[in-house]
Design a protein around this motif. Structure first.
Motif, PDB file in Angstrom:
ATOM      1  N   UNK A 377       0.836  -1.212   0.000  1.00  0.00           N
ATOM      2  CA  UNK A 377       0.000   0.000   0.000  1.00  0.00           C
ATOM      3  C   UNK A 377       0.866   1.256   0.000  1.00  0.00           C
ATOM      4  N   UNK A 378       1.992   1.215   0.730  1.00  0.00           N
ATOM      5  CA  UNK A 378       2.870   2.390   0.768  1.00  0.00           C
ATOM      6  C   UNK A 378       3.496   2.648  -0.594  1.00  0.00           C
ATOM      7  N   UNK A 379       3.972   1.590  -1.262  1.00  0.00           N
ATOM      8  CA  UNK A 379       4.570   1.745  -2.590  1.00  0.00           C
ATOM      9  C   UNK A 379       3.545   2.292  -3.576  1.00  0.00           C
ATOM     10  N   UNK A 380       2.314   1.789  -3.494  1.00  0.00           N
ATOM     11  CA  UNK A 380       1.273   2.251  -4.422  1.00  0.00           C
ATOM     12  C   UNK A 380       0.864   3.697  -4.170  1.00  0.00           C
ATOM     13  N   UNK A 381       1.212   4.212  -2.990  1.00  0.00           N
ATOM     14  CA  UNK A 381       0.922   5.623  -2.702  1.00  0.00           C
ATOM     15  C   UNK A 381       2.153   6.503  -2.879  1.00  0.00           C
ATOM     16  N   UNK A 382       3.159   6.003  -3.564  1.00  0.00           N
ATOM     17  CA  UNK A 382       4.312   6.822  -3.920  1.00  0.00           C
ATOM     18  C   UNK A 382       5.401   6.920  -2.877  1.00  0.00           C
ATOM     19  N   UNK A 383       5.361   6.126  -1.830  1.00  0.00           N
ATOM     20  CA  UNK A 383       6.409   6.146  -0.809  1.00  0.00           C
ATOM     21  C   UNK A 383       7.673   5.506  -1.389  1.00  0.00           C
ATOM     22  N   UNK A 384       8.849   6.096  -1.188  1.00  0.00           N
ATOM     23  CA  UNK A 384      10.085   5.483  -1.672  1.00  0.00           C
ATOM     24  C   UNK A 384      10.254   4.051  -1.142  1.00  0.00           C
ATOM     25  N   UNK A 385      10.922   3.229  -1.951  1.00  0.00           N
ATOM     26  CA  UNK A 385      10.985   1.790  -1.675  1.00  0.00           C
ATOM     27  C   UNK A 385      11.540   1.497  -0.294  1.00  0.00           C
ATOM     28  N   UNK A 386      12.669   2.098   0.039  1.00  0.00           N
ATOM     29  CA  UNK A 386      13.304   1.786   1.325  1.00  0.00           C
ATOM     30  C   UNK A 386      12.409   2.191   2.498  1.00  0.00           C
ATOM     31  N   UNK A 387      11.761   3.343   2.389  1.00  0.00           N
ATOM     32  CA  UNK A 387      10.846   3.770   3.451  1.00  0.00           C
ATOM     33  C   UNK A 387       9.623   2.855   3.519  1.00  0.00           C
ATOM     34  N   UNK A 388       9.187   2.358   2.357  1.00  0.00           N
ATOM     35  CA  UNK A 388       8.037   1.441   2.341  1.00  0.00           C
ATOM     36  C   UNK A 388       8.375   0.121   3.050  1.00  0.00           C
ATOM     37  N   UNK A 446      10.373  -3.650  -7.134  1.00  0.00           N
ATOM     38  CA  UNK A 446      11.708  -3.736  -6.558  1.00  0.00           C
ATOM     39  C   UNK A 446      12.328  -2.343  -6.499  1.00  0.00           C
ATOM     40  N   UNK A 447      13.377  -2.160  -5.722  1.00  0.00           N
ATOM     41  CA  UNK A 447      13.978  -0.826  -5.617  1.00  0.00           C
ATOM     42  C   UNK A 447      14.658  -0.426  -6.917  1.00  0.00           C
ATOM     43  N   UNK A 448      14.776   0.846  -7.187  1.00  0.00           N
ATOM     44  CA  UNK A 448      15.452   1.305  -8.407  1.00  0.00           C
ATOM     45  C   UNK A 448      16.885   0.775  -8.463  1.00  0.00           C
ATOM     46  N   UNK A 449      17.260   0.252  -9.611  1.00  0.00           N
ATOM     47  CA  UNK A 449      18.600  -0.281  -9.798  1.00  0.00           C
ATOM     48  C   UNK A 449      18.737  -1.742  -9.429  1.00  0.00           C
ATOM     49  N   UNK A 450      17.683  -2.360  -8.908  1.00  0.00           N
ATOM     50  CA  UNK A 450      17.747  -3.773  -8.497  1.00  0.00           C
ATOM     51  C   UNK A 450      16.663  -4.589  -9.196  1.00  0.00           C
ATOM     52  N   UNK A 451      16.353  -4.226 -10.425  1.00  0.00           N
ATOM     53  CA  UNK A 451      15.287  -4.933 -11.138  1.00  0.00           C
ATOM     54  C   UNK A 451      15.700  -6.344 -11.529  1.00  0.00           C
ATOM     55  N   UNK A 452      16.969  -6.579 -11.800  1.00  0.00           N
ATOM     56  CA  UNK A 452      17.420  -7.912 -12.193  1.00  0.00           C
ATOM     57  C   UNK A 452      17.418  -8.848 -10.991  1.00  0.00           C
ATOM     58  N   UNK A 453      17.239 -10.125 -11.273  1.00  0.00           N
ATOM     59  CA  UNK A 453      17.198 -11.115 -10.198  1.00  0.00           C
ATOM     60  C   UNK A 453      18.530 -11.170  -9.446  1.00  0.00           C
ATOM     61  N   UNK A 454      19.634 -11.071 -10.171  1.00  0.00           N
ATOM     62  CA  UNK A 454      20.946 -11.171  -9.524  1.00  0.00           C
ATOM     63  C   UNK A 454      21.162 -10.035  -8.533  1.00  0.00           C
ATOM     64  N   UNK A 455      20.875  -8.816  -8.948  1.00  0.00           N
ATOM     65  CA  UNK A 455      21.073  -7.674  -8.049  1.00  0.00           C
ATOM     66  C   UNK A 455      20.130  -7.746  -6.847  1.00  0.00           C
ATOM     67  N   UNK A 456      18.886  -8.140  -7.101  1.00  0.00           N
ATOM     68  CA  UNK A 456      17.945  -8.205  -5.980  1.00  0.00           C
ATOM     69  C   UNK A 456      18.348  -9.316  -5.013  1.00  0.00           C
ATOM     70  N   UNK A 457      18.895 -10.408  -5.528  1.00  0.00           N
ATOM     71  CA  UNK A 457      19.375 -11.484  -4.651  1.00  0.00           C
ATOM     72  C   UNK A 457      20.485 -10.968  -3.740  1.00  0.00           C
ATOM     73  N   UNK A 458      21.445 -10.252  -4.310  1.00  0.00           N
ATOM     74  CA  UNK A 458      22.548  -9.748  -3.486  1.00  0.00           C
ATOM     75  C   UNK A 458      22.063  -8.713  -2.473  1.00  0.00           C
ATOM     76  N   UNK A 459      21.052  -7.945  -2.842  1.00  0.00           N
ATOM     77  CA  UNK A 459      20.471  -7.007  -1.879  1.00  0.00           C
ATOM     78  C   UNK A 459      19.863  -7.760  -0.699  1.00  0.00           C
ATOM     79  N   UNK A 460      19.098  -8.816  -0.990  1.00  0.00           N
ATOM     80  CA  UNK A 460      18.500  -9.614   0.087  1.00  0.00           C
ATOM     81  C   UNK A 460      19.572 -10.307   0.921  1.00  0.00           C
ATOM     82  N   UNK A 461      20.651 -10.745   0.283  1.00  0.00           N
ATOM     83  CA  UNK A 461      21.745 -11.364   1.027  1.00  0.00           C
ATOM     84  C   UNK A 461      22.355 -10.374   2.010  1.00  0.00           C
TER      85      UNK A 461
END
Length: 637
Positions: A377-388, A446-461
Motif C-alpha cells: 500500500x505504501x509503494x502504491x501511494x508513492x512512498x520510496x521503496x526503502x521507506x516502504x 523492486x527498488x530502483x537499480x535492483x530490477x534484475x534477479x541477480x542484483x535483488x538477490x545480493x540485496x537480500x543477502x
C-alpha cells in the motif's frame, strides 16, 4: 423465530460434533499433560479411511465406520501414548512442536496419497424427515448425531467421574508415582485415555465429513481449532463444559452467519468465531487458572552443537562463499533462491522467540502478511521503496504488541494456542479486506537499480547478513541474557528488578518487526502479492522446520529457507513427500529435544579412548613376552 430455526438445528448438530472432539481433547490433556495440536488431523485421517473403505472398495458403511473409528482410532491412541510418554519431560515449546508435527505429517500424507482437491463424501446416515419444528423439517441424521454424541458425552463423564478407571485417570497426571505404588501402571491408564480420546477424534472427523458432504484435509484438520474453542470454555479440564461449549460455538456460528450475510465487512466472522472465542477465553482465564498439567520439572532443551570457534568461523565462511556464488550456479532457479533469502529474517524472528526467550508463536506468517500489505500500500501511494520496507516492519510492531498481550497473561502451551487462534483469525477474516490484500493481488516493485534477479538477490543477502548480525548482537548483549532468563525462570528475572512483562513485549515487538520486513521483501520480488504466499499453515511449517534444523537460531535461519523453498524446487513431484518429512522431523526433534546433538559422538570418542587405554594397560601388565613380535616367538619355539 421461524427464520432462526434452521440455523439453530444446524448449529446444534455441528456443535455436537465440536463437543465430541473437544471431550476427546480434554480427556487426553487431563491424563497426560500433553495438548495434542494434531487432534483434528486424526479426525481427517479417519474420514479418509472411511472414504477409502466405503467409496473405493464398496464396504458397507457400518463396517467401514467400525474400522475407521474402532481399529484406526485405537491404533492411533496406542502410538500417541508412546509418543506422549517421551514428550512428558521435554519443554512445553517442544511438546507443541511434536504435536504440530503430527498435524503436518498426517495432513501431508493424506495430500500425498489423495491430492489436494476436494472429494465428494456421501452422507451415510438417513437424511429423510424425522419431524418438524415451526414448520422446519429436521432430518433423521441430525437427530441420530445429536443423540449419539449426547450418549457418548454422558458415558464419558460417568466413566471419568464415577468409575475406578476415571479416578486413576484423574490421578495419573498429578502423581503417577503414587498411582504406581498402588499397583496400577500409569502407562496403562494413559494408554486407555489416549485410545478413548483418539476414537472420539476419529468419530468427529467422520461425522463432520458426512455433514459437509466433502473431504477437505485442511477443513477437517481445522476441526481441532473448533474443539480448542469449546475446550477453552471448560478451562481445558471440564468434560461437560467442553461438550456444552461445542454446542454453544456451533449455534453461535450459524446465527452469526445469518446476521452477517448482508454485511460485506463482516463476511467470514462466523467461520472465525471459534478462534475469537479461544483467544478471548484464554485471556480471561489467564495463567493462574490455566497452569500447564503434567511434570512440573522438565529437562532443559539441549544446547546447540558445541563447535570450536575456528570451525564455526570456517563453516560460516564456506556458507557465505556459497551464498555469493548462488546466482552464478543455479541458472533459471534463481527466483527460488531469492524467495528463500527473503525468508531468513522470518526464521530469525521465530528463532529469537523460541530458542532465545523460550516463547512460542504460531502466527509469524500472518505477521509477515501484515508487513507485505503495509509495504504494498505504501509503494502504491508513492512512498520510496526503502521507506516502504521500513514502514512494513513498523506497522507490524503494534500487531506484535497485541500478540504479546497473551504472552503477559499466558505461558507455554496456552500462549501457543492464543497465537494460533490469532494467526488464523487474521488470515481468514482480514486478508480479504481492502486494507489488506482485498479480493485481488496488490502491485509491488523492486527498488530502483535492483530490477534484475541477480542484483535483488545480493540485496537480500546483504539484508539477511545485517539481520544475522543483529540477532548475534542481541544474544550477546544484556537483552540477550534477559531473554534467556525469561525462558528459564521469569520469577528470577523479576527478582533482579527487571519486568518480565516488559521483556516479553519487547521480544515480540522485535520479532514482529523482523517478520514484517521479511514479508515486505518477499512481496517486492514478484511485482504483485496476494494471499497465496501467506497461508496460516505456513506458521506451523515454519516452527516445525526451525525445530528440525536444530537448536541454533542462526543455523535454523540459514537452513530453514533452503528446506522450505529451495529443496522442493529440485524435487518436482515430491513436495508432499517433503512436507511429510517436515512433520516427521518435527516429531523427532521434539522427542529428542533434551538430547545433546554431539552426545553420541562424544560417547563414541570416550569408548574408543577407553578401549585404547585398556589395550595399552593389558600389554604393559603382560610383560616383555607379550610385546615380542610374533616372528620371534615362532623362532624361539
Amino acid at each position: 423465530m421461524h427464520e432462526y430455526v434452521p440455523y439453530l438445528v444446524f448449529g446444534v448438530v455441528y456443535g455436537s460434533i465440536y463437543g465430541l472432539a473437544a471431550m476427546g481433547l480434554v480427556l487426553t490433556y487431563r491424563t497426560s499433560g500433553i495438548f495434542n495440536f494434531g487432534h483434528g488431523a486424526l479426525g481427517a485421517g479417519a474420514a479418509y479411511v472411511f472414504y477409502e473403505l466405503r467409496d473405493q472398495h464398496g464396504m458397507a458403511w457400518p463396517f467401514a465406520a467400525l474400522i475407521a473409528v474402532g481399529l484406526f482410532g485405537v491404533a492411533l491412541g496406542l502410538v500417541l501414548e508412546m509418543m506422549a510418554r517421551r514428550l512428558s519431560r521435554v519443554p512445553v515449546s517442544y511438546q507443541i512442536v511434536g504435536t504440530i508435527g503430527i498435524l503436518l505429517f498426517v495432513r501431508a500424507l493424506i495430500t500425498w496419497i489423495y491430492g489436494s482437491e476436494f472429494r465428494l463424501f456421501k452422507a451415510f446416515l438417513p437424511r429423510d424427515k424425522a419431524f418438524s419444528i415451526s414448520g422446519v423439517a429436521v432430518a433423521k441424521d441430525s437427530v441420530i448425531i445429536f443423540v449419539a454424541v449426547g450418549v457418548a458425552a454422558i458415558g464419558l463423564y460417568l466413566l471419568v467421574e464415577r468409575s475406578r478407571l476415571g479416578t486413576m485417570m484423574r490421578a495419573v497426571v498429578d502423581d503417577p508415582a503414587l498411582l504406581d505404588t498402588a499397583g496400577v501402571a500409569p502407562a496403562v491408564v494413559r494408554r486407555q485415555a489416549w485410545v478413548i480420546g483418539s476414537c472420539f477424534a476419529a468419530a468427529s472427523g467422520v461425522l463432520l465429513a458426512s455433514q459437509q458432504q466433502e473431504l477437505d484435509v485442511t477443513l477437517l484438520s481445522l476441526l481441532v481449532v473448533q474443539a480448542f474453542g469449546a475446550a477453552a470454555l471448560g478451562a481445558f479440564r471440564s468434560l461437560p463444559m467442553a461438550y456444552a461449549g461445542g454446542i454453544l460455538i456451533g449455534v453461535a456460528q450459524k446465527l452469526v452467519s445469518k446476521e452477517t450475510s448482508s454485511h460485506e465487512w463482516l463476511q467470514g466472522l462466523d467461520f472465525n468465531l471459534p478462534f475469537i472465542v479461544l483467544f478471548v477465553a484464554l485471556l480471561v482465564l489467564g495463567r493462574r487458572r490455566l497452569g500447564d498439567l503434567g511434570a512440573q520439572v522438565r529437562a532443559r532443551t539441549a544446547p546447540p552443537l558445541a563447535l570450536p570457534p575456528q570451525l564455526r568461523l570456517g563453516g560460516g565462511g564456506v556458507v557465505l562463499i556459497g551464498a555469493l556464488l548462488v546466482p552464478h550456479l543455479v541458472g533459471s532457479r534463481l527466483p527460488v533462491w531469492i524467495s528463500a533469502m527473503s525468508q531468513v529474517l522470518l526464521f530469525l524472528s521465530l528463532g529469537l522467540l523460541v530458542h532465545t526467550s523460550g516463547q512460542v508463536s504460531l502466527c509469524q506468517v500472518s505477521l509477515a502478511a501484515v508487513g507485505a500489505c503495509a509495504f504494498a500500500h505504501a509503494v502504491n501511494h508513492g512512498v520510496p521503496w526503502w521507506l516502504a520496507v521500513l514502514w512494513g516492519g513498523l506497522v507490524t510492531v503494534p500487531v506484535g504488541a497485541i500478540v504479546a498481550i497473551p504472552a503477559i497473561r499466558l505461558s507455554g502451551l496456552f500462549l501457543g494456542l492464543a497465537t494460533l487462534g490469532f494467526g488464523i483469525f487474521i488470515a481468514q477474516f482480514f486478508y480479504t479486506k481492502k486494507y489488506m490484500f482485498g479480493l485481488s493481488d496488490l502491485k509491488t516493485e523492486r527498488p530502483p537499480g535492483f530490477a534484475s534477479d541477480t542484483r535483488y538477490y545480493y540485496l537480500l543477502l546483504a539484508i539477511a547478513l545485517v539481520g544475522i548480525a543483529l540477532i548475534l548482537l542481541i544474544q550477546n548483549s544484556r537483552l540477550g541474557r534477559l531473554l534467556r532468563s525469561l525462558g528459564d525462570s521469569p520469577v528470577a528475572l523479576a527478582t533482579l528488578g527487571t519486568s518480565a512483562n516488559v521483556t516479553r513485549v519487547l521480544v515480540f515487538c522485535i520479532s514482529a518487526f523482523l517478520a514484517g520486513i521479511s514479508g515486505a521483501l518477499y512481496a517486492a520480488q514478484f511485482g504483485s502479492v496476494g494471499t497465496i504466499g501467506f497461508n496460516f499453515v505456513g506458521s506451523l511449517v515454519l516452527l516445525a522446520v526451525l525445530a528440525a534444523a536444530g537448536h541454533s537460531t542462526i543455523v535454523g535461519a540459514v537452513l530453514g529457507p533452503v528446506l522450505v523453498f529451495v529443496l522442493p524446487a529440485y524435487n518436482h513431484g515430491w513436495n508432499d513427500a517433503l512436507q511429510t518429512a517436515f512433520g516427521a522431523g518435527a516429531i523427532l526433534a521434539a522427542v529428542f529435544a533434551t538430547t545433546r546433538p554431539d552426545l553420541p559422538l562424544r560417547e563414541m570418542a570416550q569408548q574408543w579412548s577407553w578401549r585404547r587405554e585398556s589395550t595399552t594397560a593389558a600389554r604393559l601388565s603382560a610383560g616383555p613376552a607379550a610385546r615380542t613380535p610374533s616372528g620371534a616367538l615362532g623362532a624361539n619355539r
